[in-house]
Design a protein around this motif. Structure first.
Motif, short mmCIF file in Angstrom:
data_model
loop_
_atom_site.label_atom_id
_atom_site.label_comp_id
_atom_site.label_asym_id
_atom_site.label_seq_id
_atom_site.Cartn_x
_atom_site.Cartn_y
_atom_site.Cartn_z
N ARG A 1 1.71 -33.42 -16.78
CA ARG A 1 0.27 -33.24 -16.57
C ARG A 1 -0.08 -31.76 -16.44
NH1 ARG A 1 0.97 -37.60 -13.04
NH2 ARG A 1 0.65 -36.28 -11.22
N MET A 2 0.77 -31.02 -15.75
CA MET A 2 0.53 -29.59 -15.59
C MET A 2 0.64 -28.86 -16.93
SD MET A 2 2.57 -29.07 -11.99
CE MET A 2 2.43 -27.31 -11.91
N LYS A 3 1.65 -29.22 -17.72
CA LYS A 3 1.81 -28.62 -19.04
C LYS A 3 0.61 -28.94 -19.93
CE LYS A 3 6.85 -28.39 -19.32
NZ LYS A 3 8.05 -28.85 -20.04
N ASP A 4 0.15 -30.19 -19.88
CA ASP A 4 -1.01 -30.60 -20.67
C ASP A 4 -2.26 -29.84 -20.24
OD1 ASP A 4 0.64 -32.36 -22.04
OD2 ASP A 4 -0.09 -34.14 -20.98
N ALA A 5 -2.45 -29.68 -18.93
CA ALA A 5 -3.61 -28.95 -18.41
C ALA A 5 -3.55 -27.49 -18.83
CB ALA A 5 -3.68 -29.07 -16.88
#
Length: 74
Positions: free
Chosen positions: A13-17
């Motif tokens: 999720r952090m990478k996607d954000a």
């Protein structure tokens, strides 16, 4: 080192954000280059450099800062 377990879902999720924010910043740079002046381009480039610094990507932050400094308005 610390042997903390990695939460794979949170990491993704952090990478996607981060990828979404980078895409937004790239669009802002492109828009400024197309529709605005030098100071707006510089501000967009600085926002991109700041993003890299905030996520701990030192090399990309330094590269983006160098690019920003080339656009410095007197």
């Amino acid at each position: 080192g610390l042997r903390w377990p990695v939460d794979g879902a949170l990491l993704q999720r952090m990478k996607d954000a981060n990828a979404a924010e980078l895409q937004r910043l790239e669009a802002a740079v492109t828009d400024a280059e197309t529709n605005a002046g030098e100071s707006e381009i510089r501000e967009a480039l600085l926002a991109k450099a700041t993003h890299f610094a905030q996520i701990g990507d030192k090399e990309r932050a330094l590269t983006a800062l160098r690019t920003t400094s080339e656009k410095t308005v007197a």
